[in-house]
Design a protein around this motif. Sequence first.
Motif, PDB file in Angstrom:
ATOM      1  N   SER A  60     -10.534   1.270  13.788  1.00 56.31           N
ATOM      2  CA  SER A  60      -9.918   2.410  14.473  1.00 56.31           C
ATOM      3  C   SER A  60      -8.457   2.543  14.060  1.00 56.31           C
ATOM      4  O   SER A  60      -7.555   2.092  14.769  1.00 56.31           O
ATOM      5  CB  SER A  60     -10.017   2.232  15.993  1.00 56.31           C
ATOM      6  OG  SER A  60     -11.345   2.137  16.408  1.00 56.31           O
ATOM      7  N   PRO A  61      -8.218   3.150  12.897  1.00 56.74           N
ATOM      8  CA  PRO A  61      -6.819   3.305  12.460  1.00 56.74           C
ATOM      9  C   PRO A  61      -6.079   4.290  13.367  1.00 56.74           C
ATOM     10  O   PRO A  61      -6.585   5.368  13.653  1.00 56.74           O
ATOM     11  CB  PRO A  61      -6.959   3.847  11.040  1.00 56.74           C
ATOM     12  CG  PRO A  61      -8.294   4.505  10.999  1.00 56.74           C
ATOM     13  CD  PRO A  61      -9.162   3.756  11.963  1.00 56.74           C
ATOM     14  N   HIS A  62      -4.914   3.883  13.838  1.00 57.67           N
ATOM     15  CA  HIS A  62      -4.119   4.717  14.728  1.00 57.67           C
ATOM     16  C   HIS A  62      -3.041   5.460  13.950  1.00 57.67           C
ATOM     17  O   HIS A  62      -2.838   5.207  12.769  1.00 57.67           O
ATOM     18  CB  HIS A  62      -3.460   3.846  15.802  1.00 57.67           C
ATOM     19  CG  HIS A  62      -4.446   3.201  16.716  1.00 57.67           C
ATOM     20  ND1 HIS A  62      -5.117   3.893  17.686  1.00 57.67           N
ATOM     21  CD2 HIS A  62      -4.899   1.925  16.779  1.00 57.67           C
ATOM     22  CE1 HIS A  62      -5.929   3.080  18.336  1.00 57.67           C
ATOM     23  NE2 HIS A  62      -5.823   1.874  17.797  1.00 57.67           N
ATOM     24  N   PHE A  63      -2.335   6.330  14.623  1.00 57.81           N
ATOM     25  CA  PHE A  63      -1.284   7.094  13.959  1.00 57.81           C
ATOM     26  C   PHE A  63      -0.148   6.194  13.530  1.00 57.81           C
ATOM     27  O   PHE A  63       0.545   6.468  12.562  1.00 57.81           O
ATOM     28  CB  PHE A  63      -0.775   8.241  14.846  1.00 57.81           C
ATOM     29  CG  PHE A  63       0.157   7.799  15.936  1.00 57.81           C
ATOM     30  CD1 PHE A  63       1.523   7.875  15.757  1.00 57.81           C
ATOM     31  CD2 PHE A  63      -0.328   7.313  17.138  1.00 57.81           C
ATOM     32  CE1 PHE A  63       2.391   7.470  16.759  1.00 57.81           C
ATOM     33  CE2 PHE A  63       0.524   6.917  18.141  1.00 57.81           C
ATOM     34  CZ  PHE A  63       1.884   6.988  17.958  1.00 57.81           C
ATOM     35  N   TYR A  64       0.038   5.082  14.208  1.00 57.96           N
ATOM     36  CA  TYR A  64       1.137   4.181  13.875  1.00 57.96           C
ATOM     37  C   TYR A  64       0.720   3.079  12.898  1.00 57.96           C
ATOM     38  O   TYR A  64       1.514   2.208  12.582  1.00 57.96           O
ATOM     39  CB  TYR A  64       1.730   3.547  15.135  1.00 57.96           C
ATOM     40  CG  TYR A  64       0.709   2.920  16.046  1.00 57.96           C
ATOM     41  CD1 TYR A  64       0.167   1.673  15.775  1.00 57.96           C
ATOM     42  CD2 TYR A  64       0.271   3.595  17.179  1.00 57.96           C
ATOM     43  CE1 TYR A  64      -0.781   1.107  16.593  1.00 57.96           C
ATOM     44  CE2 TYR A  64      -0.677   3.034  18.017  1.00 57.96           C
ATOM     45  CZ  TYR A  64      -1.196   1.782  17.723  1.00 57.96           C
ATOM     46  OH  TYR A  64      -2.137   1.224  18.539  1.00 57.96           O
ATOM     47  N   THR A  65      -0.527   3.097  12.424  1.00 58.66           N
ATOM     48  CA  THR A  65      -0.978   2.099  11.463  1.00 58.66           C
ATOM     49  C   THR A  65      -0.398   2.435  10.092  1.00 58.66           C
ATOM     50  O   THR A  65      -0.690   3.492   9.536  1.00 58.66           O
ATOM     51  CB  THR A  65      -2.521   2.062  11.378  1.00 58.66           C
ATOM     52  OG1 THR A  65      -3.058   1.868  12.682  1.00 58.66           O
ATOM     53  CG2 THR A  65      -2.980   0.945  10.454  1.00 58.66           C
ATOM     54  N   PRO A  66       0.422   1.550   9.535  1.00 57.16           N
ATOM     55  CA  PRO A  66       1.012   1.848   8.231  1.00 57.16           C
ATOM     56  C   PRO A  66      -0.031   1.822   7.108  1.00 57.16           C
ATOM     57  O   PRO A  66      -1.018   1.081   7.175  1.00 57.16           O
ATOM     58  CB  PRO A  66       2.043   0.743   8.023  1.00 57.16           C
ATOM     59  CG  PRO A  66       1.846  -0.253   9.095  1.00 57.16           C
ATOM     60  CD  PRO A  66       0.894   0.287  10.088  1.00 57.16           C
TER      61      PRO A  66
ATOM     62  N   LEU B 166      -3.652  -0.550   6.042  1.00 54.21           N
ATOM     63  CA  LEU B 166      -4.974  -0.041   5.673  1.00 54.21           C
ATOM     64  C   LEU B 166      -5.374  -0.583   4.300  1.00 54.21           C
ATOM     65  O   LEU B 166      -6.524  -0.974   4.094  1.00 54.21           O
ATOM     66  CB  LEU B 166      -4.978   1.486   5.672  1.00 54.21           C
ATOM     67  CG  LEU B 166      -4.720   2.169   7.012  1.00 54.21           C
ATOM     68  CD1 LEU B 166      -4.672   3.685   6.835  1.00 54.21           C
ATOM     69  CD2 LEU B 166      -5.728   1.761   8.058  1.00 54.21           C
ATOM     70  N   GLU B 167      -4.428  -0.616   3.386  1.00 51.89           N
ATOM     71  CA  GLU B 167      -4.690  -1.151   2.043  1.00 51.89           C
ATOM     72  C   GLU B 167      -5.064  -2.626   2.105  1.00 51.89           C
ATOM     73  O   GLU B 167      -5.948  -3.078   1.369  1.00 51.89           O
ATOM     74  CB  GLU B 167      -3.475  -0.935   1.144  1.00 51.89           C
ATOM     75  CG  GLU B 167      -3.250   0.522   0.813  1.00 51.89           C
ATOM     76  CD  GLU B 167      -1.908   0.808   0.155  1.00 51.89           C
ATOM     77  OE1 GLU B 167      -1.072  -0.121   0.028  1.00 51.89           O
ATOM     78  OE2 GLU B 167      -1.683   1.970  -0.218  1.00 51.89           O
ATOM     79  N   GLN B 168      -4.421  -3.383   2.980  1.00 53.93           N
ATOM     80  CA  GLN B 168      -4.740  -4.801   3.133  1.00 53.93           C
ATOM     81  C   GLN B 168      -6.176  -4.981   3.629  1.00 53.93           C
ATOM     82  O   GLN B 168      -6.902  -5.857   3.150  1.00 53.93           O
ATOM     83  CB  GLN B 168      -3.765  -5.472   4.100  1.00 53.93           C
ATOM     84  CG  GLN B 168      -2.382  -5.640   3.538  1.00 53.93           C
ATOM     85  CD  GLN B 168      -1.394  -6.141   4.587  1.00 53.93           C
ATOM     86  OE1 GLN B 168      -1.657  -6.132   5.790  1.00 53.93           O
ATOM     87  NE2 GLN B 168      -0.224  -6.580   4.117  1.00 53.93           N
ATOM     88  N   VAL B 169      -6.574  -4.163   4.584  1.00 51.24           N
ATOM     89  CA  VAL B 169      -7.946  -4.245   5.109  1.00 51.24           C
ATOM     90  C   VAL B 169      -8.949  -3.919   4.004  1.00 51.24           C
ATOM     91  O   VAL B 169      -9.958  -4.613   3.845  1.00 51.24           O
ATOM     92  CB  VAL B 169      -8.131  -3.309   6.321  1.00 51.24           C
ATOM     93  CG1 VAL B 169      -9.600  -3.197   6.718  1.00 51.24           C
ATOM     94  CG2 VAL B 169      -7.297  -3.785   7.499  1.00 51.24           C
ATOM     95  N   VAL B 170      -8.667  -2.894   3.227  1.00 51.34           N
ATOM     96  CA  VAL B 170      -9.558  -2.531   2.115  1.00 51.34           C
ATOM     97  C   VAL B 170      -9.663  -3.693   1.134  1.00 51.34           C
ATOM     98  O   VAL B 170     -10.758  -4.041   0.684  1.00 51.34           O
ATOM     99  CB  VAL B 170      -9.073  -1.239   1.415  1.00 51.34           C
ATOM    100  CG1 VAL B 170      -9.835  -0.983   0.123  1.00 51.34           C
ATOM    101  CG2 VAL B 170      -9.201  -0.051   2.367  1.00 51.34           C
ATOM    102  N   ASP B 171      -8.543  -4.330   0.829  1.00 49.46           N
ATOM    103  CA  ASP B 171      -8.562  -5.488  -0.070  1.00 49.46           C
ATOM    104  C   ASP B 171      -9.411  -6.621   0.507  1.00 49.46           C
ATOM    105  O   ASP B 171     -10.157  -7.279  -0.213  1.00 49.46           O
ATOM    106  CB  ASP B 171      -7.147  -5.993  -0.343  1.00 49.46           C
ATOM    107  CG  ASP B 171      -6.333  -5.058  -1.234  1.00 49.46           C
ATOM    108  OD1 ASP B 171      -6.937  -4.175  -1.892  1.00 49.46           O
ATOM    109  OD2 ASP B 171      -5.092  -5.200  -1.257  1.00 49.46           O
ATOM    110  N   MET B 172      -9.318  -6.854   1.815  1.00 48.46           N
ATOM    111  CA  MET B 172     -10.109  -7.889   2.469  1.00 48.46           C
ATOM    112  C   MET B 172     -11.602  -7.573   2.389  1.00 48.46           C
ATOM    113  O   MET B 172     -12.416  -8.457   2.118  1.00 48.46           O
ATOM    114  CB  MET B 172      -9.695  -8.038   3.931  1.00 48.46           C
ATOM    115  CG  MET B 172      -8.346  -8.638   4.143  1.00 48.46           C
ATOM    116  SD  MET B 172      -7.959  -8.635   5.913  1.00 48.46           S
ATOM    117  CE  MET B 172      -6.182  -8.750   5.862  1.00 48.46           C
TER     118      MET B 172
END
Length: 98
Positions: free
Chosen positions: A75-81, A85-91
């Motif tokens: 659940s990405p929020h408006f304040y999620t940098p 998000l890129e780190q999560v994709v890498d994981m």
Amino acid sequence: QGMRNIGGKVIDNSLYLMEQLEAIQGIRIISDSSEKRLSGIVTFSSDTCSDEKLYKSLSNQGVLCVPRGGGIRLSPHFYTPREQLEQVVDMVQEVSDK
């Protein structure tokens, strides 16, 4: 005006996350990405590893996610940098490759 900006940023983050996850071989986006159904929830699954393994790996690395709807929900929020998000994709990429 403020809520519209917040809502727009949430959708931008969700679309970005879906686009990046879809680029990973074996990752399927479960969330409906049609314009009227877009939200701050992105659910995905992997064809290369179990949802349980993916969930445990992400959770162990501090990612807030839940197993829901036949996949893993973020659940990405408006304040999620964007960097987060890129780190999560890498994981996700790393776990899917194993």
